[in-house]
Design a protein around this motif. Structure first.
Motif, PDB file in Angstrom:
ATOM      1  N   LEU A  47      55.178   5.704  14.063  1.00  0.00           N
ATOM      2  CA  LEU A  47      53.889   4.971  14.491  1.00  0.00           C
ATOM      3  C   LEU A  47      52.903   5.865  14.488  1.00  0.00           C
ATOM      4  O   LEU A  47      51.669   5.502  14.176  1.00  0.00           O
ATOM      5  N   GLY A  48      53.113   6.975  15.178  1.00  0.00           N
ATOM      6  CA  GLY A  48      52.014   7.774  15.389  1.00  0.00           C
ATOM      7  C   GLY A  48      51.467   8.328  13.906  1.00  0.00           C
ATOM      8  O   GLY A  48      50.463   8.473  13.422  1.00  0.00           O
ATOM      9  N   ALA A  49      52.485   8.557  12.615  1.00  0.00           N
ATOM     10  CA  ALA A  49      52.041   8.988  11.557  1.00  0.00           C
ATOM     11  C   ALA A  49      51.379   7.818  11.030  1.00  0.00           C
ATOM     12  O   ALA A  49      50.315   8.110  10.082  1.00  0.00           O
ATOM     13  N   PRO A  57      42.539   5.806  15.823  1.00  0.00           N
ATOM     14  CA  PRO A  57      42.718   6.801  17.079  1.00  0.00           C
ATOM     15  C   PRO A  57      44.081   6.629  17.581  1.00  0.00           C
ATOM     16  O   PRO A  57      44.773   5.468  17.804  1.00  0.00           O
ATOM     17  N   LEU A  58      44.612   7.753  18.092  1.00  0.00           N
ATOM     18  CA  LEU A  58      46.033   7.833  18.678  1.00  0.00           C
ATOM     19  C   LEU A  58      46.080   7.621  20.136  1.00  0.00           C
ATOM     20  O   LEU A  58      46.946   6.756  20.564  1.00  0.00           O
ATOM     21  N   LEU A 186      52.836   2.423  20.343  1.00  0.00           N
ATOM     22  CA  LEU A 186      53.242   4.244  20.429  1.00  0.00           C
ATOM     23  C   LEU A 186      52.987   4.469  21.890  1.00  0.00           C
ATOM     24  O   LEU A 186      54.130   5.425  22.088  1.00  0.00           O
ATOM     25  N   TRP A 187      52.163   4.249  22.480  1.00  0.00           N
ATOM     26  CA  TRP A 187      52.097   4.650  24.004  1.00  0.00           C
ATOM     27  C   TRP A 187      53.183   3.823  24.886  1.00  0.00           C
ATOM     28  O   TRP A 187      53.221   4.393  26.083  1.00  0.00           O
ATOM     29  N   ARG A 188      53.834   3.097  24.322  1.00  0.00           N
ATOM     30  CA  ARG A 188      55.120   2.312  25.290  1.00  0.00           C
ATOM     31  C   ARG A 188      56.402   3.491  24.692  1.00  0.00           C
ATOM     32  O   ARG A 188      56.970   3.734  25.507  1.00  0.00           O
TER      33      ARG A 188
END
Length: 316
Positions: A47-49, A57-58, A186-188
């Motif tokens: 997901l980050g990629a 933005p990440l 992503l942040w989960r």
């Protein structure tokens, strides 16, 4: 537009439905907590990629302290701990049981909204929740002659994981107002993976790890489909459909679990389990039915919607 949204929602249901079967098979050769860590880490990396390639933005911006607390609860409790319980439970029960019981997070989310937000429970929601719970009881019993003694430890772990996932729906819904869905996904996953990592050495006994090439392939498929692609397809469904429409399609997840279990594992549900599963799907559809009197006008394109939370810790 809506046809594409329903297609994406159906694909998401297929991913999550197959996930119960994949997790059950993978945990034969890989310890449940270890495969949970792999799923979280691989999903977060992909997901980050994806966000980086799309130049998005990440890191969430503009969040206050309360938002970060909610994000921590959603990630660590509603995703990491919930997934660890569900995957461990799936290693101790049948994928058919797990696939159906995970759906109990829906009624939990509805009841939490009533208790915390003061939402009014409509009569069809009450009926839907009751039918869903009764269907879940039939799934666990497996046969008319069996009582609650047929309830396995794995069933209880899946139920507890579904409970935590349902409770995480409220803070996640609040965060959706300020955090894009893929960024929230992503942040989960990322904090959950980081928190679970130091726990692995504390697990009593050796961490099971003797996969062959087939198991490693299934592990990779599980991580890519349930922890990356499913978020992308869910997001595509949510920007085309209203929340209740997406939730209704996701109630079909257990149907995919049953079909894949039958084809891949020759594991057929009992007639009582089929009846209970049908009741759970029908009850879930009723519980997610919108209040027509308060519905938004249907003219014009649908507004962006918040995702509902579901099994496998996904933003479902």
């Amino acid at each position: 537009m809506s046809a594409h949204g329903y297609a994406f929602a159906l694909l998401t249901a297929a991913f999550f439905g197959a996930g119960a079967v994949l997790a059950n098979r993978v945990t034969v050769d890989i310890h449940p907590l270890l495969t949970t860590e792999l799923n979280l880490a691989i999903g977060a990396a992909l997901l980050g990629a994806y966000l980086a390639v799309r130049r998005r933005p990440l890191l969430p911006r503009g969040l206050d302290r309360g938002d970060w607390v909610r994000l921590g609860f959603v990630s660590v409790i509603g995703t990491g701990l919930s997934l660890a319980l569900v995957v461990t439970g799936l290693s101790m029960t049948s994928p058919v049981n797990g696939g159906f019981l995970i759906q109990l997070q829906g009624p939990v989310a509805v009841l939490a909204s009533v208790a915390v937000l003061g939402d009014r429970l409509r009569w069809w929601q009450t009926l839907g929740i009751t039918v869903t719970l009764f269907g879940g009881l039939l799934v666990v019993m497996r046969s008319p002659t069996a009582g609650l003694t047929s309830l396995r430890t794995g069933d209880l772990l899946v139920l507890l994981g579904a409970l935590l996932a349902g409770l995480a729906y409220l803070p996640a819904k609040t965060l959706m107002d300020r955090v894009p869905p893929l960024q929230l996904s992503l942040w989960r996953l990322l904090p959950a993976a980081l928190v679970l990592l130091p726990v692995l050495p504390l697990v009593p006994g050796p961490l099971r790890w003797h996969p062959d090439a087939a198991t490693l392939s299934l592990q990779l498929v599980l991580a890519v489909t349930n922890f990356c692609l499913a978020y992308v397809t869910l997001h595509q469904a949510l920007i085309r459909l209203r929340p209740w429409q997406t939730a209704s399609v996701l109630q079909l997840e257990p149907a995919f679990t049953v079909v894949i279990s039958l084809v891949a594992l020759a594991l057929a549900p009992t007639p009582l389990q089929l009846a209970g599963g049908a009741l759970m799907i029908a009850g879930g559809l009723a519980a997610n039915r919108p209040d027509r009197s308060a519905a938004q006008p249907t003219a014009g394109p649908p507004t962006p919607a918040e995702p509902l939370q579901n099994s496998q810790g996904s933003t479902r």
